[in-house]
Enzyme design. Structure first.
Site, PDB file in Angstrom:
ATOM      1  N   ASP A  25       0.829  -1.203   0.000  1.00  0.00           N
ATOM      2  CA  ASP A  25       0.000   0.000   0.000  1.00  0.00           C
ATOM      3  C   ASP A  25       0.871   1.264   0.000  1.00  0.00           C
ATOM      4  O   ASP A  25       1.986   1.250   0.510  1.00  0.00           O
ATOM      5  CB  ASP A  25      -0.895  -0.018   1.252  1.00  0.00           C
ATOM      6  N   ASN A  73     -10.662  -2.565  -5.740  1.00  0.00           N
ATOM      7  CA  ASN A  73      -9.868  -1.741  -6.664  1.00  0.00           C
ATOM      8  C   ASN A  73     -10.519  -1.580  -8.042  1.00  0.00           C
ATOM      9  O   ASN A  73     -10.173  -0.673  -8.800  1.00  0.00           O
ATOM     10  CB  ASN A  73      -8.445  -2.303  -6.835  1.00  0.00           C
TER      11      ASN A  73
HETATM   12  C1  FPP Z   1      -1.946   0.251  -3.350  1.00  0.00           C
HETATM   13  O1  FPP Z   1      -1.455   1.580  -3.363  1.00  0.00           O
HETATM   14  C2  FPP Z   1      -1.409  -0.509  -4.453  1.00  0.00           C
HETATM   15  C3  FPP Z   1      -2.139  -1.072  -5.456  1.00  0.00           C
HETATM   16  C4  FPP Z   1      -3.595  -0.985  -5.568  1.00  0.00           C
HETATM   17  C5  FPP Z   1      -1.495  -1.798  -6.549  1.00  0.00           C
HETATM   18  C6  FPP Z   1      -0.391  -2.756  -6.185  1.00  0.00           C
HETATM   19  C7  FPP Z   1       0.424  -2.912  -7.363  1.00  0.00           C
HETATM   20  C8  FPP Z   1       1.755  -2.873  -7.406  1.00  0.00           C
HETATM   21  C9  FPP Z   1       2.606  -2.792  -6.218  1.00  0.00           C
HETATM   22  C10 FPP Z   1       2.388  -2.904  -8.722  1.00  0.00           C
HETATM   23  C11 FPP Z   1       3.162  -4.095  -9.077  1.00  0.00           C
HETATM   24  C12 FPP Z   1       2.582  -5.399  -8.675  1.00  0.00           C
HETATM   25  C13 FPP Z   1       2.880  -6.556  -9.293  1.00  0.00           C
HETATM   26  C14 FPP Z   1       2.365  -7.842  -8.783  1.00  0.00           C
HETATM   27  C15 FPP Z   1       3.736  -6.595 -10.490  1.00  0.00           C
HETATM   28  P1  FPP Z   1      -2.507   2.767  -3.494  1.00  0.00           P
HETATM   29  O2  FPP Z   1      -2.638   3.090  -4.920  1.00  0.00           O
HETATM   30  O3  FPP Z   1      -3.778   2.379  -2.802  1.00  0.00           O
HETATM   31  O4  FPP Z   1      -1.769   3.899  -2.712  1.00  0.00           O
HETATM   32  P2  FPP Z   1      -2.450   5.083  -1.872  1.00  0.00           P
HETATM   33  O5  FPP Z   1      -3.208   4.431  -0.746  1.00  0.00           O
HETATM   34  O6  FPP Z   1      -1.270   5.849  -1.403  1.00  0.00           O
HETATM   35  O7  FPP Z   1      -3.322   5.838  -2.825  1.00  0.00           O
END
Ligand code: FPP
Length: 257
Positions: A25, A73
């Site tokens: 996250d 998501n």
């Molecule tokens: C949460 O951060 C992250 C995600 C929804 C996506 C996770 C994906 C990756 C780490 C990319 C690569 C993964 C793989 C398996 C290749 P957020 O967007 O919710 O962050 P925020 O809470 O700060 O907005």
């Protein structure tokens, strides 16, 4: 950087968790903090994935689960969903050779039939190509929700009962565990969540019953080997009692660990 370049964070290799699960996250906040668009956070988050997979492999941790995309998501803006799907596709296409070289098996968790065909096909190809690899298993949770996982397991069990293959009296914890998307994987010993959020957010609900929880303020794109080792060091300071007492009779779950 080789893992033994972090001597201050040495971990006891005889007491490693068997299964580490990670809620990755903070990509969006990382991007905002650097004056970049959100997708740059996801892009850099992919580098953290590689770093942590390699660290876990080098340490000899047999199971690593990455929560990459939740059922919730899907409600993000379509441009962000498309970017993430493209990123997963790219990761699967470019990373499979590397995973093969390291003898890493990939398994997919979640309602992967909801993924766009291109991603689904790349995922299936990676799972198939790596299926006989034995050194480590990386489980990627894509379109995963803990409640939906339990609901799907209940449906499958109800169907077995309706078909006369199972009697309600025979249903136990193992029956449920087997029907979850994680059927066949051990429960996580350690859950890591980055970015300072202190929630489970509909991740593994059944599977986390005795898992040690570790929360760090580090944002996922900044989470690298050193942070992973810090989480393992913290885990090794915990006393896992599984509801029993410190020096009391051994709980069967303790014996598995
Ligand atoms: C949460 O951060 C992250 C995600 C929804 C996506 C996770 C994906 C990756 C780490 C990319 C690569 C993964 C793989 C398996 C290749 P957020 O967007 O919710 O962050 P925020 O809470 O700060 O907005």
């Amino acid at each position: 950087m080789p893992l033994n370049d972090f001597p201050a964070l040495s971990v006891d290799s005889s007491r490693l968790p068997r299964h580490v699960a990670i809620v990755m996250d903070g990509n969006g906040r990382w991007a905002r903090g650097h004056g970049l668009p959100r997708h740059e956070g996801h892009r850099r988050g992919k580098d953290s994935v590689r770093a942590v997979v390699e660290a876990a492999r080098e340490l000899g941790i047999p199971y690593l689960t990455l929560f990459a995309f939740s059922n919730e998501n899907w409600h993000r803006p379509s441009t962000e969903v498309s970017f993430l799907m493209q990123l997963f596709h790219r990761y699967l296409i470019t990373e499979t050779k590397r995973l093969m070289k390291r003898d890493i098996r990939v398994v997919a968790l979640g309602e992967t039939d909801r993924l766009p065909p291109r991603v689904r096909q790349a995922l299936a190809a990676t799972v198939e190509a790596t299926r006989d690899n034995r050194t480590m298993t990386v489980a990627i949770a894509l379109s995963y929700g803990g409640r939906q996982d339990v609901v799907n397991a209940v449906k499958a069990i109800a169907q077995s009962v309706a078909d006369g293959k199972l009697s309600p009296d025979e249903i136990d914890e193992q029956t449920v565990a087997r029907e979850l998307t994680t059927g066949g994987l051990p429960d996580p010993d350690l859950l890591i969540r980055t970015s300072g959020e202190l929630r489970i957010s509909n991740f593994f609900l059944f599977q986390l019953a005795y898992t040690e929880l570790y929360f760090t303020d580090t944002l996922w794109p900044d989470f690298r080997e050193r942070d992973f080792l810090a989480a393992l060091a913290a885990y090794q300071l915990r006393e896992r009692r599984f509801g029993a007492v410190s020096n009391g009779a051994d709980h069967p779950l303790r014996a598995q660990n």
